[in-house]
Design a protein around this motif. Structure first.
Motif, short mmCIF file in Angstrom:
data_model
loop_
_atom_site.label_atom_id
_atom_site.label_comp_id
_atom_site.label_asym_id
_atom_site.label_seq_id
_atom_site.Cartn_x
_atom_site.Cartn_y
_atom_site.Cartn_z
N TYR A 1 -6.10 -1.51 -1.19
CA TYR A 1 -6.82 -1.22 -0.22
C TYR A 1 -8.39 -2.13 0.63
N ASP A 2 -8.78 -2.95 -0.24
CA ASP A 2 -9.52 -3.70 -0.22
C ASP A 2 -9.39 -5.12 1.06
N ARG A 3 -10.20 -4.92 1.54
CA ARG A 3 -10.19 -5.32 2.90
C ARG A 3 -10.71 -6.82 2.23
N GLY A 4 -11.76 -6.92 1.67
CA GLY A 4 -12.56 -8.22 1.70
C GLY A 4 -10.96 -9.30 1.15
N TRP A 5 -9.92 -8.89 0.38
CA TRP A 5 -9.24 -9.56 -0.54
C TRP A 5 -8.12 -9.84 0.70
N THR B 1 -10.38 -15.52 -7.53
CA THR B 1 -11.03 -14.00 -7.94
C THR B 1 -10.56 -14.51 -9.93
N PHE C 1 -5.00 -6.38 -11.82
CA PHE C 1 -4.93 -7.44 -10.20
C PHE C 1 -4.24 -8.20 -9.82
N ARG D 1 -9.94 -5.05 -15.94
CA ARG D 1 -9.33 -4.92 -14.37
C ARG D 1 -8.11 -5.66 -13.32
N MET E 1 -7.23 0.91 -6.00
CA MET E 1 -8.98 0.60 -5.15
C MET E 1 -8.04 -1.12 -4.66
N PHE E 2 -7.77 -2.04 -5.60
CA PHE E 2 -6.99 -3.45 -5.46
C PHE E 2 -6.64 -3.34 -3.06
N ARG F 1 0.79 -1.33 0.46
CA ARG F 1 -0.06 -0.35 -0.13
C ARG F 1 0.81 1.46 0.28
#
Ligand code: PEP
Ligand code: MG
Length: 756
Positions: A260-264, A290, A309, A305, A257-258, A230
């Motif tokens: 900081y994606d918490r789900g990832w 994914t 990723f 995208r 965006m990816f 990050r």
């Protein structure tokens, strides 16, 4: 709670032991399915492997009829197993036989089993097979069991990818082998043939350790790698590194965006804690899932995208494995393979070891392609998936003439290319010998041959080619490879070094042609344009931002001190625009005179003809300019309404056909009538056949990439222009719409005119 989750970890440990045993490939697969069945208390565990012919073959089973191994098979999409492979998704069913897609696989005796859990075997998002467990009782498998089976699938994917099982498929079939020779096709971006070995621009990290010794420690490693990732992305965005790396801001924003994606982050952490994976294996596992999910999307934005990723995942893997420093040192005969690349990044590599470049993206007009051409690096672009198909060190051939890429070529293909390279070298030698010969037709017409250039390293090619001058100097290239707007001093220095290098031969500087596909990241655009090629670009931008245009004109005039200055303006749409631009130049001349600078010995101003409206104002234009230059790439794009960067339409119509040739002929004849020289500097000038057409309709000066000078000169010296015109003129004048290309080809053949 974690104690209860130890099942998958025990399974992974057992599998590791099986992997280390010195047994046959079939024996290993048998043991793997037995181990999974025992660990998951399943009555059946079966492994299906995808063959090169798109069929899934049963490779091993515990519980089903063993006689069916290497006999039972299903097509992709057929039955539950085929559906899992086709959709790359998991199926967890309490009663498989009730599922509408269920189809009994003959010979397997599977009718006794009701519950069914099947997972795809994925590697870098590609399906290599399917792994299934079944039980007699009707039950749903737990999330934990699903996880365990998916993780096992990863290990099997590595076995398949390593080629260990390739010999096991039933007679005459082969496994979808990732290491097999591949013939790929893309579009030829820079001529030349390169033989060498793959160097991945952003090397993939190969994960070899799948199992966590201490899961808590792995979670810590993961979290600190994510934190570093990050930080590095924030840093790139803040430092405006976009320009250096040719990455557009929206790509970096997608990274952010990816990242900081918490789900990832959560999914990766779960993969460590629930399945006992190492941090690296967890990152790969989540990437595969994914990727498979995103690949099923039809939204082009999301598909685009997906690349971002993937890039981000590789960055994270490199963080984890401490391989973040970019090592630009190259082995000999390196062929760089990249998804995309900025022009400046290409320049960072050691040119002496670089033999070729292969890109997943990249259009002929992209910055990196223009620089690759200037450096004479064989380049093929738009090669789908090449980054996932190639491994570092693979042998590879790049054919920048045909647009072919041969990955891991078989011996005979390699031999054929060795011969081709020798043949090309002989041809190059012939062109070198032409260097001091005049480009004069058999009946005595002299054609001026110029090169298109844009950077300092074009100068040696200029000399080697023996061209008459630089017909188009694309000044925007300096701006495109810089990270900030080049200052007046920097611009002046480049232009004077170019004029010095040209040693008195004429150089036509074209003022900035930015906008359209040539975006400068540091020059923020105030509007998002629907049609950038027809938008705020080139001279339009220059007239609206006079400081930019005047600074550049001042730099050219200063650099030319005491020598001839030739300046032309791109994308002129009306004569009035040309007058306004000329007015600006005169204001700059007055400024320099006031400040006692030496003025140019001569000033010549011209307009590019690349917008069709100018054809209908041609008399007024010829009355005002010193010269014109046809930008046939854009003129064709606008006349035929075909986007030059869109491969679907750009080659739909032939420029060598009556309508376009008639338009060009008007320009050539008006140039003669008014005594104002005309050059054509689009791609059309660079192939001998179309250059022949241009001569036939009256052009006496053309400008092209330096590498085209030899072949075009060779053609010119073999043509009798009078005879050629006698064939072409009636075809253009007549109403039959004769196929010009064919006429030209026949003429060349009948008269022994070399066309390559
Ligand atoms: C053209 O349009 O033909 C031309 C020479 O300019 P560019 O390719 O740089 O747009
Ligand atoms: Mg143009």
């Amino acid at each position: 709670m974690r104690g209860a989750l130890s099942g998958p970890r025990v399974l992974l440990r057992r599998l590791r032991e099986v992997m280390a045993e010195p047994i046959s490939a079939q024996g290993r697969l048998d043991k793997i399915v037995q181990t999974i069945a025992a660990n998951m208390v399943a009555e059946v565990c079966s492994l299906y492997v995808l063959r090169a012919d798109g069929v899934l073959e049963l490779f091993a089973t515990e519980g089903l009829n063993r006689e069916a191994v290497h006999k039972a098979s299903l097509k992709l999409g057929q039955g539950l197993v085929g559906m899992i492979a086709a959709e790359a998704s998991v199926l967890n069913l309490p009663d498989a036989q009730e599922h509408p897609a269920f189809s009994y696989i003959p010979g397997t005796d599977e009718e006794a089993y009701h519950s069914f859990l099947g997972v795809p075997i994925l590697r870098a998002g590609r399906t290599l097979g399917v792994l299934v467990v079944q039980n007699r009782a009707r039950k749903s498998y737990s999330d934990e069991e699903e996880e365990a089976l998916q993780t096992t699938g990863m290990i099997i994917a590595e076995i398949i990818a390593s080629g260990q099982v390739s010999g096991l498929a039933s007679a005459q079939q082969t496994v979808l082998d990732l290491a097999r020779p591949m013939h790929l096709e893309g579009s030829a971006l820079s001529d030349g043939v390169g033989l060498g070995h793959v160097v991945l621009h952003e090397p993939r990290v190969v994960v070899t350790n799948f199992i966590a010794e201490d899961p808590d420690k792995e979670v810590q490693r993961l979290n600190s790698a994510i934190a570093n990732l990050r930080l590095s992305i924030d840093d790139m965005i803040e430092r405006g590194e976009v320009a250096h790396h040719g990455e557009h801001r929206d790509v970096l924003e997608a990274y952010r965006m990816f990242a900081y994606d918490r789900g990832w982050a959560r999914r990766m952490e779960e993969a460590i804690l629930r399945s006992g994976l190492s941090a690296e294996a967890a990152v790969e596992r989540v990437q595969s899932d994914t990727r498979a999910r995103m690949q099923r999307q039809t939204d082009p934005y999301l598909l685009e995208r997906l690349h971002d990723f993937d890039d981000l995942t590789y960055r994270l893997l490199r963080e984890l494995m401490g391989k973040t420093g970019k090592d630009k040192a190259l082995p000999d005969n390196a062929i760089i393979v990249a998804r995309t690349m900025g022009a400046a990044e290409l320049l960072d590599y050691d040119r002496t070891r670089l033999r070729g470049l292969v890109l997943e993206e990249g259009a002929a007009t992209s910055h990196v392609a223009i620089v690759a051409r200037a450096l004479s690096i064989a380049t093929v672009g738009q090669v789908p998936n090449v980054v996932s198909l190639a491994e570092n060190g693979d042998s590879i051939i790049v054919d920048g003439e045909s647009g072919f890429v041969h990955l891991r070529p078989p011996g005979d293909v390699e031999q054929a290319y060795v011969t081709k390279v020798r043949f090309r070298a002989r041809r190059q030698e012939r062109y070198r010998q032409l260097r001091f010969k005049e480009p004069v037709t058999l009946d005595g017409t002299r054609i001026a041959l110029n090169i298109n250039a844009g950077l300092l390293f074009d100068l040696p090619h200029f000399d080697e080619s023996g061209a008459d001058g630089i017909g188009l100097f694309r000044t925007e290239l300096q701006f495109m490879i810089a990270s900030a707007f080049p200052k007046l001093g920097q611009q002046t220095e480049l232009y004077s070094r170019i004029l010095d290098g040209a040693g008195g031969r004429p150089v036509t500087f074209r003022t900035l042609d930015i906008g359209g596909d040539k975006v400068l990241p540091y020059l923020t655009r105030s509007v998002q344009e629907e049609n950038p090629a027809m938008g705020w670009r080139a001279l339009r931008l220059g007239l609206d931002r006079p400081v930019i245009l005047r600074t550049q004109v001042r730099a050219i005039l200063k650099a030319a001190a005491g020598r001839e200055a030739k300046i032309m303006f791109p994308m002129v749409s009306t004569v009035d625009e040309y007058r306004r631009a000329r007015e600006m130049v005169h204001r700059e001349l007055a400024f320099l005179a006031k400040h006692n600078y030496t003025p140019p010995s001569q000033l010549k101003l011209g307009a590019m003809i690349e917008v069709p409206s100018l054809l209908f104002e041609i008399d007024e234009l010829m009355g005002e300019v010193d010269f014109v230059s046809v930008g046939s790439n854009d003129l064709f794009q606008f006349m035929l309404a075909v986007d030059r960067g869109n491969a679907k339409v750009s080659s739909r119509f032939d420029p060598l056909s009556a309508p376009f040739m008639r338009a060009l002929r008007v320009i050539a004849s008006k140039s003669a009538e008014y005594g104002k020289p005309a050059t054509l500097c689009g791609e059309l000038a660079g192939t001998p056949l179309s250059a022949m057409a241009l001569m036939a309709i009256g052009f006496r000066s053309i400008s092209m990439a330096a590498t085209s000078i030899g072949p075009v000169k060779d053609m010119i010296r073999s043509v009798n222009l009078g005879e050629l015109r006698a064939v072409i003129e009636p075809a253009l004048a007549g109403r039959e719409g004769l196929p010009l290309r064919k006429l030209l080809q026949d003429f060349a053949e009948a008269n022994d005119i070399p066309l390559n």
